[in-house]
Design an enzyme around this catalytic site. Structure first.
Site, PDB file in Angstrom:
ATOM      1  N   ASP A  77     -39.861  -5.436  67.824  1.00 50.67           N
ATOM      2  CA  ASP A  77     -38.310  -5.266  67.236  1.00 50.67           C
ATOM      3  C   ASP A  77     -37.514  -6.341  68.234  1.00 50.67           C
ATOM      4  O   ASP A  77     -37.776  -5.998  69.249  1.00 50.67           O
ATOM      5  CB  ASP A  77     -38.098  -3.981  67.570  1.00 50.67           C
ATOM      6  CG  ASP A  77     -36.588  -3.627  67.032  1.00 50.67           C
ATOM      7  OD1 ASP A  77     -36.364  -3.356  65.695  1.00 50.67           O
ATOM      8  OD2 ASP A  77     -35.731  -3.719  67.845  1.00 50.67           O
ATOM      9  N   ASN A  85     -25.877 -10.356  65.021  1.00 50.81           N
ATOM     10  CA  ASN A  85     -25.297 -10.605  63.813  1.00 50.81           C
ATOM     11  C   ASN A  85     -23.566 -10.335  63.935  1.00 50.81           C
ATOM     12  O   ASN A  85     -23.158 -11.055  63.541  1.00 50.81           O
ATOM     13  CB  ASN A  85     -25.721  -9.287  63.000  1.00 50.81           C
ATOM     14  CG  ASN A  85     -26.941  -9.549  62.096  1.00 50.81           C
ATOM     15  OD1 ASN A  85     -27.512 -10.913  61.934  1.00 50.81           O
ATOM     16  ND2 ASN A  85     -27.734  -8.717  61.816  1.00 50.81           N
ATOM     17  N   GLU A 120     -35.236  -6.654  61.288  1.00 53.32           N
ATOM     18  CA  GLU A 120     -35.543  -7.263  62.606  1.00 53.32           C
ATOM     19  C   GLU A 120     -36.897  -7.076  63.097  1.00 53.32           C
ATOM     20  O   GLU A 120     -37.465  -7.040  64.297  1.00 53.32           O
ATOM     21  CB  GLU A 120     -34.580  -7.466  63.672  1.00 53.32           C
ATOM     22  CG  GLU A 120     -34.574  -6.112  64.605  1.00 53.32           C
ATOM     23  CD  GLU A 120     -33.405  -5.075  63.766  1.00 53.32           C
ATOM     24  OE1 GLU A 120     -32.912  -4.264  64.314  1.00 53.32           O
ATOM     25  OE2 GLU A 120     -33.054  -5.369  62.426  1.00 53.32           O
TER      26      GLU A 120
END
Length: 219
Positions: A77, A85, A120
């Site tokens: 991860d 973001n 992700e």
């Protein structure tokens, strides 16, 4: 002479027809390969999508279980991805995902599976390695992401990208492919709770790791 001329023209026509047929077959093969790629690959990263990965993983798991061969699952991860973001926008977030995927595929052997599992998060399946060897691969990947993925996103100078990884092995008792992924995912949870940017093994010193102060691995 008339007969020979007619035969010559017939041979020329036959060769032309065969050439056109071969070209058509070649085009069909290319289309089929493209359709297969679209059906099995994540369009943004080129890694396996979940459907294709699930099928391939099940086959590897069955073979390894029946033959008592080693099989390892790595769940990865990207650390603090939401912040990427929120700070830089989704286009930069996509670039980070692409760079991590590219690195994973560069480190993968032909027998390994690399899947974009969602958002992700990535999953790798590593057959034929003992747990120590798989752990060494995971650590090399972690360090390579820390070293290379941030600088590769040239749109954001000074970008830093790290990842947390959880690793589980078939020898640790998983009865199904899904259980092996769940075990690796649990180890990932431990890695994230104990500071991120690290590799944790399923069932190995988990309580000690969770009791440590939350401190990221050194750069």
């Amino acid at each position: 002479f008339s007969d020979m001329t007619a035969l010559h023209h017939a041979n020329v026509e036959l060769k032309r027809t065969l050439g056109e047929r071969d070209a058509a077959y070649g085009e069909i093969e290319k289309k089929n390969e493209e359709l297969h790629r679209l059906a099995t690959r994540d369009p943004m990263t080129g890694a396996y999508n979940r459907r294709a990965f699930t099928e391939s993983h099940a086959n590897l798991f069955k073979t390894a279980s029946e033959a008592r061969l080693p099989l390892n699952c790595l769940v990865l991860d990207i650390d603090f991805f939401k912040k990427v973001n929120d700070t830089h926008g989704h286009s930069i977030g996509d670039r980070v995902i692409q760079e991590v995927a590219r690195l994973l595929q560069a480190h993968a052997r032909p027998v390994d599976l690399v899947c974009r599992y969602g958002g992700e998060e990535f999953v790798m399946v590593l057959p034929g390695l003992n747990l120590g060897e798989a752990n060494a691969v995971a650590e090399r990947i972690r360090m390579a992401i820390q070293r290379n993925c941030g600088p590769s996103v040239k749109e954001v100078p000074g970008m830093r990208v790290t990842a947390s990884l959880g690793l589980a092995a078939l020898e640790q008792g998983a009865k199904t492919p899904a259980e092996l992924i769940d075990q690796a995912d649990h180890a990932l949870y431990v890695a994230k709770k104990s500071g991120r940017n690290r590799v944790c093994l399923y069932g190995v010193d988990e309580s000690a790791a969770l009791e440590e102060p939350a401190q990221a691995a050194p750069a």
